[in-house]
Design an enzyme around this catalytic site. Structure first.
Site, PDB file in Angstrom:
ATOM      1  N   TYR A   1      43.007  37.427  39.277  1.00 17.56           N
ATOM      2  CA  TYR A   1      43.693  37.718  40.269  1.00 17.56           C
ATOM      3  C   TYR A   1      45.148  38.154  39.877  1.00 17.56           C
ATOM      4  O   TYR A   1      45.621  38.972  40.509  1.00 17.56           O
ATOM      5  CB  TYR A   1      43.519  36.786  41.332  1.00 17.56           C
ATOM      6  CG  TYR A   1      41.907  36.410  41.616  1.00 17.56           C
ATOM      7  CD1 TYR A   1      41.545  37.167  42.803  1.00 17.56           C
ATOM      8  CD2 TYR A   1      41.031  35.729  41.032  1.00 17.56           C
ATOM      9  CE1 TYR A   1      40.309  37.106  43.382  1.00 17.56           C
ATOM     10  CE2 TYR A   1      39.823  35.664  41.589  1.00 17.56           C
ATOM     11  CZ  TYR A   1      39.557  36.316  42.757  1.00 17.56           C
ATOM     12  OH  TYR A   1      38.093  36.310  43.285  1.00 17.56           O
TER      13      TYR A   1
ATOM     14  N   ARG B   1      34.344  28.956  57.359  1.00 21.05           N
ATOM     15  CA  ARG B   1      34.344  29.709  58.581  1.00 21.05           C
ATOM     16  C   ARG B   1      32.775  29.567  59.314  1.00 21.05           C
ATOM     17  O   ARG B   1      32.899  30.114  60.435  1.00 21.05           O
ATOM     18  CB  ARG B   1      34.446  31.198  58.347  1.00 21.05           C
ATOM     19  CG  ARG B   1      35.992  31.278  58.279  1.00 21.05           C
ATOM     20  CD  ARG B   1      36.303  32.919  57.452  1.00 21.05           C
ATOM     21  NE  ARG B   1      35.966  32.687  56.059  1.00 21.05           N
ATOM     22  CZ  ARG B   1      35.976  33.542  55.231  1.00 21.05           C
ATOM     23  NH1 ARG B   1      36.628  34.636  55.621  1.00 21.05           N
ATOM     24  NH2 ARG B   1      35.651  33.418  54.015  1.00 21.05           N
TER      25      ARG B   1
END
Ligand code: CP3
Length: 342
Positions: free
Chosen positions: A151, A28
């Site tokens: 996760y 990003r």
């Protein structure tokens, strides 16, 4: 044509200028990444659309001429391929359905089923193998089993990996079965990436630092050793980079214990210590503080040069200690590369 610099370093060669790439180099902080991601709609669509995933992989190569490209994908695609629900909440991060007991492990899909979901990733690798400049090395990757399990158990990122530790401590056999399933899936996933054209693979164990003592041996060292042995048996000579992030003193001996060709160092490790204790066993990768890509200035140049100097006595691939962050200044990447290559 001489061999690619990254492959030479991974074979143990000391190079006059270290090859360089960055974790999260497609990301990003780059306006061209943000534009392609907007075109894809969301992050997972970007991962599963081969033309766009290949495009974002190539963007930092075009802009900076890095020595390696890392496949654009995510470590959480494998749990999804094993049957977990996966989605990303913008500004927060990943969410998954949770696995907290033996029944949850038993309900996962068989390892042979993963390719159905992951086929677009292999297509991205094939496109990249065709399109990358001939001097650029293509790196494939997967999460290491412990990090992936943290996760899958919690259903999200956690500051201390508490839910995974709780599962492990409550039912070590069931937790080990989960680690085994991820390990077997990772072997198949990385093998398929190699068959599609990945020249190096990297195992990301971002949360290795929360494993202590025998847990570190059982859930960080042993699965990495098993994955690396299986990959090298199937694909002789395939180089593997292991990243047991925040392993601290356990970085010492990690390459020997797992068979990894290189270990990636996070930025909490002193370069002088690692040059003496880790680089003696082979190639090291790292380990500039990613915050310097935000702050820049004279400190960025001085730190970059200091790390190059510290590792100049042996095989070294320059990288950050963790991923570049969205607030980094793209010009600081050029300044870092200039400080390395002169
Ligand atoms: O390094 C690269 O450029 C290759 C692609 C790559 C991504 N994730 C793309 C990504 C790689 C190698 C990863 C690895 C990964 N993914 C890890 C291990 C390395 C690490 O950072 O510790 C982990 C733990 C994940 C799981 C994950 N993916 C999280 C926790 C997040 C959210 C946090 C964040 O940075 O937003 C992601 C999303 C993600 N993966 C992004 C990228 C470029 C940002 C997504 C976006 O564009 O919105």
């Amino acid at each position: 044509m001489s061999e690619k610099t990254i492959l030479r370093a991974l074979k143990g060669e000391r190079l006059p200028v270290p090859p360089v790439w960055m974790m999260r180099q497609a990301g990003r902080y780059l306006p061209e990444y943000r534009a392609t991601r907007a075109q894809a709609g969301d992050f997972l669509s970007l991962c599963y659309t081969p033309d766009l995933a290949a495009e974002v992989t190539l963007q930092p190569i075009r802009r900076y001429g890095f020595d390696a490209a890392i496949l654009f994908a995510d470590i959480l695609l494998l749990p999804q391929a094993l049957g977990a629900d996966l989605w990303f909440v913008t500004g927060e991060g990943p969410r998954l359905s949770t696995i907290t007991d033996a029944a949850g492990v038993a309900a996962l899909k068989p390892v042979a089923a993963i390719h159905e979901t992951l086929a677009p990733v292999y297509e991205t690798v094939r496109i990249l193998a065709r399109e990358l400049p001939r001097e650029t090395t293509l790196i494939g990757f997967a999460g290491a089993p412990w990090t992936v399990a943290t996760y899958m158990v919690a259903g999200r990122g956690t500051p201390d990996q508490g839910p995974a530790h709780a599962f492990k401590d409550a039912d070590r056999a069931a937790f080990s079965a989960l680690i085994d399933r991820i390990t077997e899936g990772t072997i198949e996933y990385l093998s398929a990436q190699i068959e599609a054209g990945a020249e190096v693979v990297k195992l990301f164990d971002s949360w290795a630092g929360s494993l202590k003592g025998a847990d570190f041996d059982d859930f960080a060292v042993a699965p990495a050793q098993r994955i690396i042995a299986a990959l090298k048996a199937r694909h002789p000579g395939i180089p593997v980079i292991a990243f047991p992030r925040e392993a601290g003193p356990r970085y010492s001996g990690f390459a020997r214990a797992t068979g990894a060709d290189a270990v990636a160092l996070d930025n909490s490790v002193s370069a002088d210590w690692a040059a003496a204790e880790v680089q003696k066993d082979g190639c090291v990768q790292g380990n500039l503080d990613p915050r310097l890509m935000v702050s820049g200035g004279a400190e960025l140049v001085a730190e970059t040069r200091r790390i190059v100097q510290a590792f100049a006595g042996g095989p070294h691939i320059f990288n950050l200690g963790h991923g570049i962050t969205p607030d980094a200044d793209p010009d600081n990447v050029s300044r870092m590369i200039e400080a390395i290559r002169g």
